[in-house]
Scaffold this motif. Structure first.
Motif, mmCIF file in Angstrom:
data_model
loop_
_atom_site.group_PDB
_atom_site.id
_atom_site.type_symbol
_atom_site.label_atom_id
_atom_site.label_comp_id
_atom_site.label_asym_id
_atom_site.label_seq_id
_atom_site.Cartn_x
_atom_site.Cartn_y
_atom_site.Cartn_z
ATOM 1 N N GLU A 59 0.796 -1.357 -0.102
ATOM 2 C CA GLU A 59 -0.297 -0.339 -0.353
ATOM 3 C C GLU A 59 1.374 1.146 -0.180
ATOM 4 O O GLU A 59 0.639 2.184 -1.180
ATOM 5 C CB GLU A 59 -1.260 0.180 1.428
ATOM 6 C CG GLU A 59 -1.701 1.055 1.246
ATOM 7 C CD GLU A 59 -3.289 1.281 2.226
ATOM 8 O OE1 GLU A 59 -3.183 2.096 2.688
ATOM 9 O OE2 GLU A 59 -2.863 0.141 2.851
ATOM 10 N N ARG A 63 0.686 3.775 -2.925
ATOM 11 C CA ARG A 63 0.832 5.429 -2.771
ATOM 12 C C ARG A 63 1.360 5.728 -3.143
ATOM 13 O O ARG A 63 1.406 7.393 -3.490
ATOM 14 C CB ARG A 63 -0.018 5.279 -1.485
ATOM 15 C CG ARG A 63 -1.367 4.884 -0.305
ATOM 16 C CD ARG A 63 -1.362 5.622 0.601
ATOM 17 N NE ARG A 63 -2.764 5.549 1.183
ATOM 18 C CZ ARG A 63 -3.492 6.081 0.873
ATOM 19 N NH1 ARG A 63 -3.566 6.974 0.064
ATOM 20 N NH2 ARG A 63 -4.570 5.442 1.436
ATOM 21 N N VAL A 105 -4.304 10.840 -1.835
ATOM 22 C CA VAL A 105 -3.858 9.192 -2.729
ATOM 23 C C VAL A 105 -2.438 9.101 -1.537
ATOM 24 O O VAL A 105 -2.012 8.656 -0.709
ATOM 25 C CB VAL A 105 -3.327 9.089 -3.524
ATOM 26 C CG1 VAL A 105 -4.513 8.692 -4.481
ATOM 27 C CG2 VAL A 105 -2.356 10.557 -4.619
ATOM 28 N N ALA A 148 -3.983 -3.329 -5.139
ATOM 29 C CA ALA A 148 -4.261 -2.384 -3.804
ATOM 30 C C ALA A 148 -4.882 -3.604 -3.244
ATOM 31 O O ALA A 148 -5.679 -3.942 -4.165
ATOM 32 C CB ALA A 148 -5.040 -1.084 -4.802
ATOM 33 N N LEU A 152 -8.151 1.202 -1.212
ATOM 34 C CA LEU A 152 -7.379 1.756 -1.850
ATOM 35 C C LEU A 152 -7.629 1.957 -3.143
ATOM 36 O O LEU A 152 -7.703 2.318 -3.948
ATOM 37 C CB LEU A 152 -5.499 1.787 -1.117
ATOM 38 C CG LEU A 152 -5.048 2.405 -2.327
ATOM 39 C CD1 LEU A 152 -4.678 3.551 -2.444
ATOM 40 C CD2 LEU A 152 -3.000 1.516 -2.067
#
Length: 179
Positions: A59, A63, A105, A148, A152
């Motif tokens: 993640e 991101r 994000v 993801a 997310l």
């Protein structure tokens, strides 16, 4: 403003359908990769903890990728707004939306981006260039969806849909902007 074949309502409906189509395949079942039901082995707790740690790293990496794409897009908006102030009325709301996407994000403070150079000389060409950048960003977010985790993935799908809508609107704006 001249009327096109596609209405704003249809464009938004298509964007919502695109986002839903991108998110729904990511919904999983209650089985793990080994084919058994979750929780049926003694080692599943350890495996879940390891998967959780791996998911956190994934993640963070996802991101970071999304943050870079969004920061680059935001820099493009800033460049066009600085070079062509006549486009401010149309581009400012989209730039503000991209800034909100960046905040959503990014896990931490967004990276600073350098000046973005562009071969576009007129406002119409600059707006077309922004439309292409929005399509590129939408494609980047969509590519990240497969890796993801749940929340997310939903965020990335939403941002990808917004980018697709922006690309459409910018394409139409470029047609109406004087060269």
């Amino acid at each position: 403003m001249r009327r096109t074949g596609t209405t704003r309502r249809n464009a938004l409906a298509m964007t919502g359908a695109l986002a839903a189509g991108a998110v729904l395949p990511g919904c999983g079942s209650d089985t793990d990769d080994a084919g058994g039901a979750r929780g049926d082995s003694a080692g599943s707790g350890t495996r879940a903890a390891a998967d959780g740690a791996s998911a956190v790293r994934t993640e963070k990496a996802l991101r970071a990728d999304a943050t870079r794409a969004t920061a680059t897009l935001l820099a493009g908006y800033e460049r066009v707004l600085t070079a062509h102030p006549s486009t401010a009325a149309a581009l400012t709301p989209m730039r503000d939306a991209v800034r909100a996407h960046l905040e959503a994000v990014s896990a931490r403070k967004a990276p600073a981006t350098g000046p973005v150079r562009s071969p576009a000389t007129g406002p119409a060409a600059a707006v077309r260039e922004l439309a292409a950048a929005e399509r590129t960003a939408a494609d980047a977010y969509t590519a990240l969806l497969g890796e993801a985790p749940g929340e997310l993935a939903r965020l990335l799908a939403s941002v990808a849909a917004a980018c697709a809508a922006h690309a459409y609107l910018l394409t139409e704006l470029a047609k109406e902007t004087p060269a």
